[in-house]
Design a protein around this motif. Structure first.
Motif, mmCIF file in Angstrom:
data_model
loop_
_atom_site.group_PDB
_atom_site.id
_atom_site.type_symbol
_atom_site.label_atom_id
_atom_site.label_comp_id
_atom_site.label_asym_id
_atom_site.label_seq_id
_atom_site.Cartn_x
_atom_site.Cartn_y
_atom_site.Cartn_z
ATOM 1 N N LEU A 28 -8.735 2.789 -4.454
ATOM 2 C CA LEU A 28 -7.509 3.501 -4.825
ATOM 3 C C LEU A 28 -7.464 4.923 -4.282
ATOM 4 O O LEU A 28 -6.451 5.607 -4.426
ATOM 5 C CB LEU A 28 -7.334 3.520 -6.345
ATOM 6 N N ASN A 29 -8.552 5.383 -3.662
ATOM 7 C CA ASN A 29 -8.482 6.670 -2.989
ATOM 8 C C ASN A 29 -7.493 6.633 -1.831
ATOM 9 O O ASN A 29 -6.919 7.666 -1.474
ATOM 10 C CB ASN A 29 -9.866 7.071 -2.459
ATOM 11 N N CYS A 30 -7.316 5.457 -1.253
ATOM 12 C CA CYS A 30 -6.436 5.350 -0.072
ATOM 13 C C CYS A 30 -5.365 4.274 -0.223
ATOM 14 O O CYS A 30 -4.382 4.302 0.520
ATOM 15 C CB CYS A 30 -7.259 5.037 1.179
ATOM 16 N N HIS A 31 -5.579 3.325 -1.109
ATOM 17 C CA HIS A 31 -4.645 2.201 -1.242
ATOM 18 C C HIS A 31 -3.923 2.232 -2.589
ATOM 19 O O HIS A 31 -4.471 2.683 -3.591
ATOM 20 C CB HIS A 31 -5.394 0.868 -1.135
ATOM 21 N N GLU A 32 -2.700 1.700 -2.576
ATOM 22 C CA GLU A 32 -1.938 1.534 -3.810
ATOM 23 C C GLU A 32 -2.304 0.176 -4.436
ATOM 24 O O GLU A 32 -2.480 -0.801 -3.715
ATOM 25 C CB GLU A 32 -0.437 1.552 -3.519
ATOM 26 N N PRO A 33 -2.390 0.119 -5.747
ATOM 27 C CA PRO A 33 -2.798 -1.150 -6.364
ATOM 28 C C PRO A 33 -1.668 -2.174 -6.466
ATOM 29 O O PRO A 33 -1.938 -3.379 -6.518
ATOM 30 C CB PRO A 33 -3.251 -0.730 -7.758
ATOM 31 N N HIS A 34 -0.412 -1.714 -6.488
ATOM 32 C CA HIS A 34 0.682 -2.650 -6.763
ATOM 33 C C HIS A 34 1.588 -2.884 -5.559
ATOM 34 O O HIS A 34 1.879 -4.030 -5.221
ATOM 35 C CB HIS A 34 1.521 -2.143 -7.947
ATOM 36 N N ALA A 35 2.051 -1.817 -4.967
ATOM 37 C CA ALA A 35 2.951 -1.949 -3.825
ATOM 38 C C ALA A 35 3.007 -0.610 -3.112
ATOM 39 O O ALA A 35 2.739 0.428 -3.718
ATOM 40 C CB ALA A 35 4.358 -2.354 -4.282
ATOM 41 N N ALA A 36 3.346 -0.654 -1.828
ATOM 42 C CA ALA A 36 3.374 0.578 -1.047
ATOM 43 C C ALA A 36 4.468 0.517 0.001
ATOM 44 O O ALA A 36 4.887 -0.562 0.410
ATOM 45 C CB ALA A 36 2.025 0.805 -0.364
ATOM 46 N N ARG A 37 4.903 1.684 0.427
ATOM 47 C CA ARG A 37 5.863 1.739 1.530
ATOM 48 C C ARG A 37 5.161 1.431 2.855
ATOM 49 O O ARG A 37 5.755 0.896 3.769
ATOM 50 C CB ARG A 37 6.477 3.134 1.628
ATOM 51 N N VAL A 38 3.883 1.819 2.937
ATOM 52 C CA VAL A 38 3.144 1.676 4.192
ATOM 53 C C VAL A 38 2.361 0.363 4.167
ATOM 54 O O VAL A 38 1.818 -0.030 3.133
ATOM 55 C CB VAL A 38 2.181 2.874 4.375
ATOM 56 N N ALA A 39 2.310 -0.285 5.318
ATOM 57 C CA ALA A 39 1.571 -1.547 5.421
ATOM 58 C C ALA A 39 0.106 -1.340 5.056
ATOM 59 O O ALA A 39 -0.432 -0.244 5.198
ATOM 60 C CB ALA A 39 1.686 -2.077 6.847
ATOM 61 N N GLY A 40 -0.533 -2.395 4.615
ATOM 62 C CA GLY A 40 -1.933 -2.302 4.212
ATOM 63 C C GLY A 40 -2.078 -1.644 2.858
ATOM 64 O O GLY A 40 -3.183 -1.234 2.479
ATOM 65 N N LEU A 41 -0.957 -1.534 2.152
ATOM 66 C CA LEU A 41 -0.953 -0.893 0.827
ATOM 67 C C LEU A 41 -1.511 0.527 0.879
ATOM 68 O O LEU A 41 -2.050 1.032 -0.107
ATOM 69 C CB LEU A 41 -1.759 -1.719 -0.193
ATOM 70 N N LEU A 42 -1.396 1.164 2.043
ATOM 71 C CA LEU A 42 -1.892 2.538 2.154
ATOM 72 C C LEU A 42 -1.004 3.475 1.334
ATOM 73 O O LEU A 42 0.214 3.286 1.256
ATOM 74 C CB LEU A 42 -1.913 2.981 3.613
ATOM 75 N N SER A 43 -1.623 4.481 0.767
ATOM 76 C CA SER A 43 -0.887 5.426 -0.077
ATOM 77 C C SER A 43 -0.011 6.368 0.729
ATOM 78 O O SER A 43 0.800 7.098 0.162
ATOM 79 C CB SER A 43 -1.863 6.262 -0.909
ATOM 80 N N GLY A 44 -0.191 6.402 2.020
ATOM 81 C CA GLY A 44 0.624 7.256 2.884
ATOM 82 C C GLY A 44 0.398 6.866 4.318
ATOM 83 O O GLY A 44 -0.417 5.982 4.612
ATOM 84 N N ALA A 45 1.108 7.510 5.202
ATOM 85 C CA ALA A 45 0.870 7.264 6.624
ATOM 86 C C ALA A 45 -0.578 7.646 6.934
ATOM 87 O O ALA A 45 -1.083 8.628 6.379
ATOM 88 C CB ALA A 45 1.834 8.099 7.444
ATOM 89 N N PRO A 46 -1.250 6.889 7.805
ATOM 90 C CA PRO A 46 -2.689 7.123 8.001
ATOM 91 C C PRO A 46 -3.047 8.577 8.303
ATOM 92 O O PRO A 46 -4.006 9.106 7.752
ATOM 93 C CB PRO A 46 -3.031 6.197 9.176
ATOM 94 N N GLY A 47 -2.285 9.212 9.170
ATOM 95 C CA GLY A 47 -2.613 10.599 9.516
ATOM 96 C C GLY A 47 -2.557 11.513 8.310
ATOM 97 O O GLY A 47 -3.434 12.357 8.109
ATOM 98 N N ASP A 48 -1.528 11.347 7.499
ATOM 99 C CA ASP A 48 -1.399 12.168 6.288
ATOM 100 C C ASP A 48 -2.498 11.835 5.291
ATOM 101 O O ASP A 48 -3.045 12.704 4.613
ATOM 102 C CB ASP A 48 -0.040 11.935 5.627
ATOM 103 N N LEU A 49 -2.782 10.565 5.196
ATOM 104 C CA LEU A 49 -3.777 10.103 4.222
ATOM 105 C C LEU A 49 -5.157 10.664 4.563
ATOM 106 O O LEU A 49 -5.823 11.263 3.712
ATOM 107 C CB LEU A 49 -3.794 8.569 4.252
ATOM 108 N N CYS A 50 -5.578 10.495 5.798
ATOM 109 C CA CYS A 50 -6.896 10.995 6.202
ATOM 110 C C CYS A 50 -6.905 12.523 6.170
ATOM 111 O O CYS A 50 -7.885 13.149 5.757
ATOM 112 C CB CYS A 50 -7.256 10.510 7.604
ATOM 113 N N GLY A 51 -5.775 13.097 6.624
ATOM 114 C CA GLY A 51 -5.698 14.554 6.679
ATOM 115 C C GLY A 51 -5.726 15.201 5.312
ATOM 116 O O GLY A 51 -6.011 16.389 5.195
ATOM 117 N N GLY A 52 -5.445 14.443 4.277
ATOM 118 C CA GLY A 52 -5.502 14.990 2.925
ATOM 119 C C GLY A 52 -6.891 15.477 2.577
ATOM 120 O O GLY A 52 -7.053 16.469 1.845
#
Lengths: 299, 419
Positions: free
Chosen positions: B285-309
């Motif tokens: 859950l540090n990077c993925h949503e448990p139920h549903a997400a806008r981004v594929a792979g249930l990522l919590s955000g766009a990869p660049g934003d997610l890693c850059g966090g």
């Protein structure tokens, strides 16, 4: 392996830009480098260093999947032995106990094992009945010889006695970034390094929870990955992506930022961790340069 | 001025008293605070005719915001733009605000408002959602393409958001979720309970499953639902709806996800280096949503934003870099790094040379020896490789070089050629 005498050492460490006047107050001076084991096999991406009694220096030679043991005599770093163990296939960190045994954190297993300085495996250091996925991110040995495990799965620091019995436990706070390392000073104060949140958390000797230090890490610390406490209340941070060692005093003020990203002796590339020998020397696992460097610590 | 007069002045409005005193002290002509300005700034006649005119403009008090003689700020503003506005409108950001609109924080009030007058209420530059979507185009596009739109969206963004700041909720929401949602959606109705399979979600975060603007999935669920949710098998992760704690998970962290995703996690756990957040208390859950997400792979955000966090220094280095490395700029961190675990330092997907060579033509570097037979003269334990000269996330120099390639780079090793 080579040693560099203090008197002959003329390479001055560059003080990184932006460190300010305080950076001048505390200096690291390069005094020696270890490049290989006794057989001439080069170190490869070493990530752990541990200082021990009688000049013992243990190196987690991570890229080679082994531990190399040196003896430091008059600032000469002399190789003694090396060993690879199936029980600890990918050593990331290493510490030396007061009686000379080594504690090694393994990256693949994510747990700590105890071995003799000659490489005899003695067992894993973990609480009895441990279940689930092991996730020890780091560890340190406190002044009493207890092992403090940074258990990121359990969100806690757990102290284990020499007999393996769990002792003190410190819970992580709810609001934090990610703890990448810990340090324990001589008084039993625990320091947690939140490299993501760019902040230090501390717990006093009797505390069961950590609290954040008011000040964030100084500007210019790119990605702090490791922390060490000396016997005088100072903290040494390894700025992995900045290629530097940052020295803080007890209240968090910056005493110095030393070294810089580079390839030459005295410079660092993606350093992973450090240890202090208590006699004025600091050793750096200079991972990106495939070597271990020794510095004298002083003003 | 005695105490009684002071109290009287305060009661009647000190500024007015002060203003009159100023006029007298400076011997100002009638209208010198603003109306006189119009003798030169005649174009303001049209401005004053607009439907929404800023109060001081309407009152002819130009000098409320402008210095009539000289100023340290553009347009003769009496102070920095944000300070000029906040002198009167300080209340737009409540103390201890949970979220502040970035433009408000930057003091860029004129990005939304005309400081003098406009054809729209509150001197807004455009009407309704058109103004917001000028910056939030991604939201606009999502709304436009959604088969199912959330009804309040048609009433404009201000149905749910405060344009300046929110004292109680993230994303400038007027109330925190679910309080905002349950103001319209009654959670005690049988239809609500049935739609949520009997789980008591009335106090849960609706945004964990639903897209508040709209979606093409019925129930305005986020575009990429987790299979157990889409399949209505919530009990894969949660106990049944009648359990004592029905919304708790059956296990914590990565242990729970491993039940279904053992292929991914067993592989990750067998590698030499784990991406440590995978195994911490939040685990996946540090990077993925448990139920549903806008981004594929249930990522919590766009990869660049997610890693850059977390890896902010890498993002900042790229932002400052003279040359942009395309994968970094596009946020394609996975082009070079393993997200879960790997065997290489920095979680690289392959050894450095092999990795760079996948995109970069080695032949172009054939003049310079590299690899096992080329030892770096600065460090006998290093072979010359891509990293000897380049830093992939950015540098101040061209070609992502560590040093200026025209003057400093080559002589790092070829010291004899120094001039």
């Amino acid at each position: 392996m080579s040693g560099i005498g203090r008197s002959g050492m003329v390479l001055a460490l560059a003080v990184a830009a932006g460190a300010g006047i305080a950076a001048e107050a505390f200096r690291l001076r390069p005094v020696g480098v270890a490049y290989a084991d006794g057989k001439g096999t080069a170190l490869r991406a070493p990530e752990g260093v541990g200082c021990g009694p009688d000049g013992l220096l243990a190196v987690a030679d991570t890229g080679n999947g082994r531990v190399v043991v040196y003896e430091v005599r008059d600032e000469e770093i002399v190789p003694r032995t090396d060993f690879a163990l199936p029980e600890l296939p990918y050593p990331l960190r290493v510490r030396v106990e007061s009686k000379g045994d080594l504690l090694v954190l393994d990256g693949r297993l994510r747990k700590v094992g105890r071995v003799s300085a000659r490489g005899e495996f003695r067992g894993y250091v973990e609480p009895a009945g441990t279940q689930g996925i092991a996730a020890t991110r780091g560890f340190k040995i406190d002044g009493r010889g207890d092992v403090a495990l940074l258990d990121v799965a359990g969100a806690r620091v757990l102290f284990l006695g020499a007999d393996g019995r769990p002792g003190r436990e410190i819970r992580f706070p709810d609001a934090c970034g990610f703890f990448s390392d810990l340090a324990v000073d001589g008084k039993g104060t625990v320091f947690l390094l939140d490299g993501v949140g760019r902040r230090l958390f501390t717990a006093g000797p009797d505390d069961k929870a950590v609290r954040p230090r008011p000040a964030a890490l100084p500007d210019g610390v790119d990605f702090a990955s490791s922390i060490e406490a000396d016997g005088a209340g100072r903290l040494f941070l390894v700025d992995q992506n900045g290629g530097a060692i940052v020295i803080l005093d007890a209240d968090g003020s910056m005493l110095g930022r030393q070294s810089m990203m580079g390839w030459r002796e005295g410079q660092l590339r993606y350093p992973a961790s450090i240890c202090l020998d208590g006699k004025g020397l600091l050793f750096v696992a200079d991972r990106g340069n495939n070597r271990v460097q020794a510095f004298s610590v002083g003003r | 001025m005695d105490r009684a007069l002071l109290l009287l002045a305060l009661a009647l409005g000190w500024p007015a008293v002060g203003r009159a005193a100023d006029d007298e002290a400076y011997r100002l002509k009638p209208g010198a605070k603003g109306r006189v300005c119009l003798t030169c700034h005649s174009e303001f006649a049209e401005v004053l005719g607009r439907p929404s005119v800023h109060t001081p403009v309407k009152a002819g008090d130009c000098s409320d915001c402008h210095d009539p003689h000289a100023a340290d700020h553009a347009d003769l503003l009496a102070d920095a733009p944000e300070k000029v506005c906040l002198a009167c409108h300080g209340g737009v950001v409540p103390a201890g605000a949970k979220s502040v609109h970035r433009v408000v924080g930057e003091g860029a009030c004129a990005r939304c408002h005309d400081p003098h007058a406009s054809g729209h209420p509150n001197q807004l530059l455009k009407a309704g959602a058109d103004l917001c979507l000028g910056c939030h185009g991604d939201v606009g596009k999502a709304i436009e393409t959604a088969r199912f739109r959330h009804a309040p969206v048609s009433r404009g963004c201000l149905a749910c958001h405060d344009p300046h700041a929110s004292g109680t909720a993230p994303f400038l929401l007027k109330k925190s979720v679910p309080g905002l949602c349950v103001a319209c959606h009654r959670t005690d109705l049988p239809a609500f309970t049935a739609a949520h399979l009997g789980y008591p979600v009335g106090k849960s975060n609706c945004g964990s499953c639903h897209d508040p603007h709209g979606s093409s999935v019925p129930g305005i669920l986020r575009a990429n639902p987790h299979a157990p949710m889409a399949g209505e098998t919530c009990d894969a992760c949660h106990p049944g709806p009648d359990a004592a704690a029905p919304l708790a998970t059956k296990r914590q962290g990565v242990d729970l996800c491993r039940d279904c995703h053992s292929d991914v996690l067993d592989e990750a756990l067998s590698r030499n280096r784990i991406h440590w957040p995978v195994v911490d208390r939040r685990g996946c859950l540090n990077c993925h949503e448990p139920h549903a997400a806008r981004v594929a792979g249930l990522l919590s955000g766009a990869p660049g934003d997610l890693c850059g966090g977390c890896h902010r220094d890498a993002v900042e280095r790229q932002a400052k870099s003279r040359v942009k490395h395309p994968p970094v700029q596009k946020g394609e961190c996975g082009a070079c790094h393993e997200p879960h675990a790997g065997n290489e330092v920095h979680l690289l997907t392959k050894p450095e040379g092999e990795l760079c060579g996948a995109c970069h033509d080695w032949a172009r570097h054939s003049a310079h020896p590299m690899g096992a037979k080329a030892i770096d003269p600065r460090d006998r334990n290093l072979e010359v490789g891509c990293g000897s000269c380049h830093r992939s996330h950015g540098t101040p120099f061209k070609a992502l070089s560590h040093f200026d390639p025209d003057r400093e780079l080559c002589v790092q090793c070829h010291e004899g050629l120094k001039r």
